[in-house]
Scaffold this motif. Structure first.
Motif, PDB file in Angstrom:
ATOM      1  N   TYR A 199       6.260  10.610   0.165  1.00  0.00           N
ATOM      2  CA  TYR A 199       5.707   9.375   0.735  1.00  0.00           C
ATOM      3  C   TYR A 199       6.032   9.422   2.222  1.00  0.00           C
ATOM      4  O   TYR A 199       7.195   9.242   2.608  1.00  0.00           O
ATOM      5  N   LYS A 242       0.696   5.576  -0.192  1.00  0.00           N
ATOM      6  CA  LYS A 242      -0.042   6.842  -0.247  1.00  0.00           C
ATOM      7  C   LYS A 242       0.960   7.941  -0.562  1.00  0.00           C
ATOM      8  O   LYS A 242       1.846   8.235   0.242  1.00  0.00           O
ATOM      9  N   TYR A 243       0.829   8.531  -1.748  1.00  0.00           N
ATOM     10  CA  TYR A 243       1.782   9.505  -2.242  1.00  0.00           C
ATOM     11  C   TYR A 243       1.115  10.881  -2.336  1.00  0.00           C
ATOM     12  O   TYR A 243       0.033  11.019  -2.919  1.00  0.00           O
ATOM     13  N   ARG A 244       1.772  11.865  -1.769  1.00  0.00           N
ATOM     14  CA  ARG A 244       1.230  13.221  -1.741  1.00  0.00           C
ATOM     15  C   ARG A 244       1.846  14.040  -2.863  1.00  0.00           C
ATOM     16  O   ARG A 244       3.078  14.134  -2.969  1.00  0.00           O
ATOM     17  N   LYS A 283     -14.445   7.916   0.995  1.00  0.00           N
ATOM     18  CA  LYS A 283     -13.404   8.186   1.996  1.00  0.00           C
ATOM     19  C   LYS A 283     -14.073   8.327   3.357  1.00  0.00           C
ATOM     20  O   LYS A 283     -14.960   9.162   3.543  1.00  0.00           O
ATOM     21  N   SER A 332      -3.692  13.357  -3.202  1.00  0.00           N
ATOM     22  CA  SER A 332      -2.983  12.113  -2.915  1.00  0.00           C
ATOM     23  C   SER A 332      -3.335  11.043  -3.930  1.00  0.00           C
ATOM     24  O   SER A 332      -4.455  11.009  -4.454  1.00  0.00           O
ATOM     25  N   LEU A 373      -3.333   6.916  -4.075  1.00  0.00           N
ATOM     26  CA  LEU A 373      -3.181   5.648  -3.361  1.00  0.00           C
ATOM     27  C   LEU A 373      -2.953   4.549  -4.376  1.00  0.00           C
ATOM     28  O   LEU A 373      -3.690   4.446  -5.367  1.00  0.00           O
ATOM     29  N   ASN A 413       2.386  -0.078  -7.287  1.00  0.00           N
ATOM     30  CA  ASN A 413       3.408   0.756  -6.659  1.00  0.00           C
ATOM     31  C   ASN A 413       4.729   0.721  -7.429  1.00  0.00           C
ATOM     32  O   ASN A 413       5.504   1.681  -7.378  1.00  0.00           O
ATOM     33  N   LYS A 457      -8.363   3.408   4.914  1.00  0.00           N
ATOM     34  CA  LYS A 457      -7.163   3.700   4.119  1.00  0.00           C
ATOM     35  C   LYS A 457      -7.384   3.496   2.628  1.00  0.00           C
ATOM     36  O   LYS A 457      -6.701   4.126   1.806  1.00  0.00           O
ATOM     37  N   TYR A 462       0.845  -1.190   0.000  1.00  0.00           N
ATOM     38  CA  TYR A 462       0.000   0.000   0.000  1.00  0.00           C
ATOM     39  C   TYR A 462       0.881   1.240   0.000  1.00  0.00           C
ATOM     40  O   TYR A 462       1.820   1.354   0.801  1.00  0.00           O
ATOM     41  N   GLU A 511      -7.257  10.905  -4.326  1.00  0.00           N
ATOM     42  CA  GLU A 511      -7.902  11.714  -3.299  1.00  0.00           C
ATOM     43  C   GLU A 511      -7.729  13.185  -3.674  1.00  0.00           C
ATOM     44  O   GLU A 511      -6.658  13.759  -3.467  1.00  0.00           O
TER      45      GLU A 511
END
Length: 312
Positions: free
Chosen positions: A147, A5-7, A306, A103, A105, A111, A293, A3, A85
């Motif tokens: 990340y 989650k990248y901003r 969400k 974000s 996901l 990935n 998540k 998993y 997101e």
């Protein structure tokens, strides 16, 4: 399941006019940009393409063509391995120079393709987003991708950095959870679209929420993780019917998106607001924490579904 989650941090180069809910806009332009970046046979339909099982675009947007379902799977079609997101601000008009973050996901092997996604979002900024203003859509520049506290990409050196470690999502054994009664408030931060008995729900009994969580977890782990989780599906649903709905503040939020691929406008309503439950909720906390998540319900790739929790 792996998993990530990248901003993504961006700055608008020109003024932009975006809808109230921005998930559709971001997903639509992202799809076009990714196809431009990775598609080797742009005139070929994904369903007919010989490269579909190795193509990043097919994996992400035509998942049912690229991912083979496990034998005996109860899942009708594989879920997309990503969620966008979008910014949750209600503003719609943005001047040039405005900053905005969103974000991405990613689940499972998706990935490994992060560099393609970063490049696609960089190209997305050049394509532009939102309604046209003076004949042009809002352009933006991708400044940074992070990340956690790690910088994966910066426009200063335009280099990608390797991530030190990946997060693994799994569902812990619910038997280890406390069995005491308590109240739990679930807040729907983005519209939640759930179907029960083949129709969209406008209310949220606890057993309906649990059924949706079990479907989401099973489909993700089957297709992008280590396989079917060992859960007492029938027992969890049956016991969920004893959990009481003690307060509800739900409303239905309707919004439309235009599908370029289907060439039509589509209504995409869902529930927003909050619900509070009381009862023996402990064994369901691993499911709730997992789904908080990865999002929940239908059209999650747009950022729908969400949720967050508040224990009362």
């Amino acid at each position: 399941m792996i998993y990530g989650k990248y901003r993504f941090s961006c700055t608008l180069d020109s003024e932009a006019s975006l809808p109230f809910y921005k998930g559709s806009t971001f997903r639509g332009v992202f799809g076009r940009a990714l196809k431009q970046v990775v598609c080797a046979l742009k005139r070929e339909e994904c369903s007919q393409c010989l490269l579909k099982q190795r193509c990043v675009y097919a994996l992400v947007f035509e998942t049912s063509e690229a991912v083979k379902m496990p034998d005996g799977s109860r899942i009708a079609s594989p879920p997309h391995p990503f969620v966008i997101e979008p910014p949750l601000t209600t503003e719609t008009e943005f001047p040039a120079g405005s900053s905005f973050d969103f974000s991405l996901l990613l689940f499972g092997k998706a990935n490994q393709n992060l560099p393609y996604f970063i490049y696609a979002f960089d190209q997305m900024g050049k394509i532009g987003i939102g309604k046209k203003i003076n004949g042009k859509r809002g352009r933006f520049s991708l400044k940074e991708v992070t990340y956690g506290n790690q910088t994966v990409y910066s426009d200063i050196d335009q280099k990608l950095s390797k991530i030190d470690s990946s997060e693994i999502l799994s569902v812990s054994d619910s038997r280890d959870c406390p069995d005491s009664d308590f109240c739990l408030k679930i807040v729907l931060e983005t519209p939640l679209r759930l179907k029960f008995e083949n129709r969209l729900k406008a209310d949220l009994p606890f057993h309906v929420l649990v059924r949706a969580m079990l479907r989401r977890i099973s489909s993700l782990l089957n297709c992008h993780g280590d396989g079917e989780p060992h859960l007492d599906y029938r027992g969890l649903v049956k016991r969920a019917e004893t959990v009481r709905l003690v307060d509800t503040d739900l409303s239905w939020f309707d919004w439309r998106r235009y599908s370029h691929r289907q060439d039509k406008s589509m209504l995409m309503g869902g529930m927003v607001g909050s619900v509070t439950y009381e009862g023996k909720i402990g064994e369901y906390m691993p499911l709730i924490e997992f789904c908080s998540k990865v999002h929940l319900g239908k059209q999650t790739s747009f950022g729908l579904g969400k949720i967050k929790t508040e224990r009362i």
